[in-house]
Design a protein around this motif. Structure first.
Motif, mmCIF file in Angstrom:
data_model
loop_
_atom_site.group_PDB
_atom_site.id
_atom_site.type_symbol
_atom_site.label_atom_id
_atom_site.label_comp_id
_atom_site.label_asym_id
_atom_site.label_seq_id
_atom_site.Cartn_x
_atom_site.Cartn_y
_atom_site.Cartn_z
ATOM 1 N N PRO A 128 119.342 -20.205 31.340
ATOM 2 C CA PRO A 128 118.057 -20.574 31.337
ATOM 3 C C PRO A 128 117.318 -21.038 29.980
ATOM 4 O O PRO A 128 117.862 -20.848 28.883
ATOM 5 C CB PRO A 128 117.468 -19.098 31.211
ATOM 6 N N SER A 129 116.401 -21.847 30.141
ATOM 7 C CA SER A 129 115.658 -22.516 29.042
ATOM 8 C C SER A 129 114.926 -21.557 28.214
ATOM 9 O O SER A 129 114.548 -21.946 27.186
ATOM 10 C CB SER A 129 115.075 -23.798 29.395
ATOM 11 N N HIS A 183 116.388 -30.267 41.020
ATOM 12 C CA HIS A 183 115.173 -30.426 41.533
ATOM 13 C C HIS A 183 115.482 -31.331 42.966
ATOM 14 O O HIS A 183 116.195 -31.921 43.176
ATOM 15 C CB HIS A 183 114.242 -31.270 40.823
ATOM 16 N N THR A 231 121.940 -26.049 40.602
ATOM 17 C CA THR A 231 120.460 -26.230 39.682
ATOM 18 C C THR A 231 120.263 -27.480 39.714
ATOM 19 O O THR A 231 120.981 -28.696 39.335
ATOM 20 C CB THR A 231 121.036 -25.624 38.243
ATOM 21 N N LYS A 264 126.824 -23.119 32.071
ATOM 22 C CA LYS A 264 125.879 -24.420 32.170
ATOM 23 C C LYS A 264 126.092 -25.348 33.226
ATOM 24 O O LYS A 264 127.196 -25.713 33.616
ATOM 25 C CB LYS A 264 125.896 -25.100 30.701
ATOM 26 N N THR A 305 118.362 -18.234 36.011
ATOM 27 C CA THR A 305 117.753 -16.718 35.472
ATOM 28 C C THR A 305 118.696 -16.106 34.934
ATOM 29 O O THR A 305 119.963 -16.448 35.274
ATOM 30 C CB THR A 305 117.073 -16.142 36.647
ATOM 31 N N GLN A 335 118.215 -23.694 42.897
ATOM 32 C CA GLN A 335 117.334 -23.455 41.794
ATOM 33 C C GLN A 335 116.788 -24.421 40.923
ATOM 34 O O GLN A 335 117.559 -25.382 40.603
ATOM 35 C CB GLN A 335 117.981 -22.149 40.751
ATOM 36 N N ARG A 336 115.494 -24.439 40.719
ATOM 37 C CA ARG A 336 114.995 -25.720 39.485
ATOM 38 C C ARG A 336 115.487 -25.371 38.239
ATOM 39 O O ARG A 336 115.900 -26.055 37.322
ATOM 40 C CB ARG A 336 113.674 -25.520 39.669
ATOM 41 N N SER A 337 115.451 -23.850 37.973
ATOM 42 C CA SER A 337 115.901 -23.531 36.626
ATOM 43 C C SER A 337 116.588 -22.095 36.735
ATOM 44 O O SER A 337 116.198 -21.291 37.676
ATOM 45 C CB SER A 337 114.803 -23.253 35.600
#
Length: 491
Positions: A289-290, A321, A319, A284, A215, A211-213
């Motif tokens: 999530p942001s 990119h 997590t 983390k 959930t 995942q990029r970010s």
């Protein structure tokens, strides 16, 4: 001039799509407007919509079945969420029970629809097994959902075209895909990824959700204990109402809590995640999530199956990119780690589209949906006698479907009583209304689709939907004349 008596393919109302929304609208028509003739056009050879199309492992509802199911045909099982096959069977049973199945025309794909002011009806070009045919109706309801059944949203992954293994999109999952003892990487972190991971982890060598970010993922008990015990003593009709009320109110209150106190909600959700993960497992960055809870849709995990797969060592969350995909590997940014999957699953979202991609026109002038607003989330600005069905981002789809269905019957009955032939929503040019998104989420696939969807406004009756009970009251009892132009045109 074509009239209803001249043409057997002329209906008072044509419903596009035989999924959960189409069946809901058909039932409300039979219940509240029994004199209205209708047919349902279904492009596929079976009813069910999403639940007939999607075949990926573990496909299930991400809403509770007590509100995702119909009010008029309660979900009787004690599973809070259900698998796709069970949902399709439930829809089939509902359609058969109320005779709705007899009104469905399968393999009838709507290509274009044009409203004629002169004739005061819609004309439809429809592809059928026997060739193209024309149909007409006084009113049309688009129950086609809001994503493209024929094309998935392209996954923009650097170098994905170089990968020599298999690349699969969940929307078009091959039924013969062999993933046993394979290494699988699921790219994405939404409901589809959260559903897929625990279900394929049982057979794979290892599955990684990349995942990029992160959930928010909430473990949800599959058995509803709050109404389970009363059901042993109370009639089924009572417990069905109790369950529906419970799942209407409690999730809505939690949603309001999340929006009012995002920091507290974040801590609560992360505490829940920590309790499901292996002891000492870092929250983390994988579960931090942001964004605030419900800025994007909250994902549900039945009985914590997602976390259990991680705890058992069958799955992992990463997590990062993607820097580059090569023939046999995925290289991650800011990390020396290289993933070497046999299969990449691109669970990166759906391509959104309105009215099933139908070419809409009014008096042969094309309707540009992205330039239009939705009146009460149900009718298209400047388009006569047409409704679209949308669900909720913060509750089950069927609630929004039913609110629209009850409005459609009310509008049709009003027009018949007054002898009206046309109803057109118009924005008051002096209102200084500001545009808003019709879907109040920051998910990537929704943000990317905004140029393809109609808009909402910041003033009634153009506001986006957000509260089912308020919206249902508005649809059943609120004004149907505010920013609505009615006319009686003789044909």
């Amino acid at each position: 001039m074509v009239t209803k008596n001249d043409n057997p393919n002329f209906y008072d109302c044509l419903i596009i799509g035989a999924g959960i929304s189409g069946i809901n609208v058909a039932y409300r028509l039979q219940e509240q407007s029994p004199n209205q003739s209708y047919a349902i056009l279904e492009a596929r050879d079976s009813l069910g919509g999403t639940w007939d199309l999607f075949k990926y492992p573990g496909i299930r509802s991400d809403s509770d079945m007590y509100t995702f199911g119909f009010e008029f045909y309660p979900w009787k099982q004690y599973r809070t969420m259900a698998d796709g096959a069970s949902i399709k069977q439930y829809l089939t049973d509902a359609a058969n029970t109320f005779g709705i199945d007899k009104h469905i025309r399968y393999r009838h794909k709507l290509v274009s629809a044009n409203w004629s002011t002169d004739q005061q009806n819609w004309s439809f070009s429809v592809d059928t097994p026997e060739g193209q045919t024309n149909m007409r109706s006084r009113f049309v309801v688009f129950c086609t959902g809001y994503y493209d059944y024929n094309e998935a949203m392209p996954a923009k992954i650097p170098g994905i075209e170089n990968f020599q293994g298999k690349v699969i999109h969940p929307q078009f999952w091959p039924e013969d895909l062999d993933y046993e003892n394979k290494d699988v990487v699921i790219v994405g972190s939404g409901a589809t990824a959260v559903t897929l991971l625990p279900n394929i982890a049982k057979k794979t060598n290892k599955v990684i959700m990349l995942q990029r970010s992160p959930t928010y993922i909430a473990a949800v008990p599959q058995r509803d204990n709050l109404s389970y015990w009363p059901a042993r003593f109370l009639p089924l009709s009572w417990t069905s109402k109790l369950r529906r009320f419970q799942f209407l109110v409690l999730p809505f209150l939690f949603f309001k809590f999340c929006k009012a106190f995002p920091d507290r909600a974040r801590k609560l959700l992360q505490k829940g995640a920590a309790s499901q993960l292996p002891e000492g497992y870092p929250i983390k960055p994988n579960f931090d999530p942001s964004y605030g809870p419900w800025d994007q849709r909250l994902c549900a995990s039945p009985d914590g199956d997602f976390y259990k797969a991680i705890k058992d060592g069958q799955a992992e969350v990463v997590t990062a990119h993607i820097k580059q995909v090569t023939e046999k590997s995925i290289h991650l940014e800011g990390s020396g780690r290289v993933l070497t999957p046999d299969i990449i699953v691109t669970a990166t979202g759906l391509k959104l589209i309105m009215a099933g991609g139908t070419k809409l026109s009014v008096d042969n002038e094309p309707v540009e949906l992205p330039h239009k607003h939705l009146w009460k989330g149900a009718m298209i600005e400047d388009v006569p006698n047409a409704a679209v069905v949308l669900g909720y981002t913060n509750a089950s789809w069927t609630l929004g479907s039913d609110a629209t269905a009850q409005f459609v019957t009310r509008l049709l009955n009003h027009m018949d009583k007054k002898g009206l032939s046309q109803a057109v929503p118009r924005v008051d040019q002096n209102s200084n209304m500001q545009d808003q998104s019709i879907l109040d989420l920051s998910s990537t696939y929704i943000v990317k689709a905004e140029g393809n969807l109609p808009k909402a406004g910041n003033k009634a009756p153009w506001l986006p939907r957000s509260n089912y009970l308020r919206d249902l009251w508005e649809m059943k009892f609120g004004s149907i004349t505010h920013d609505m132009q009615f006319s009686r045109i003789s044909t």
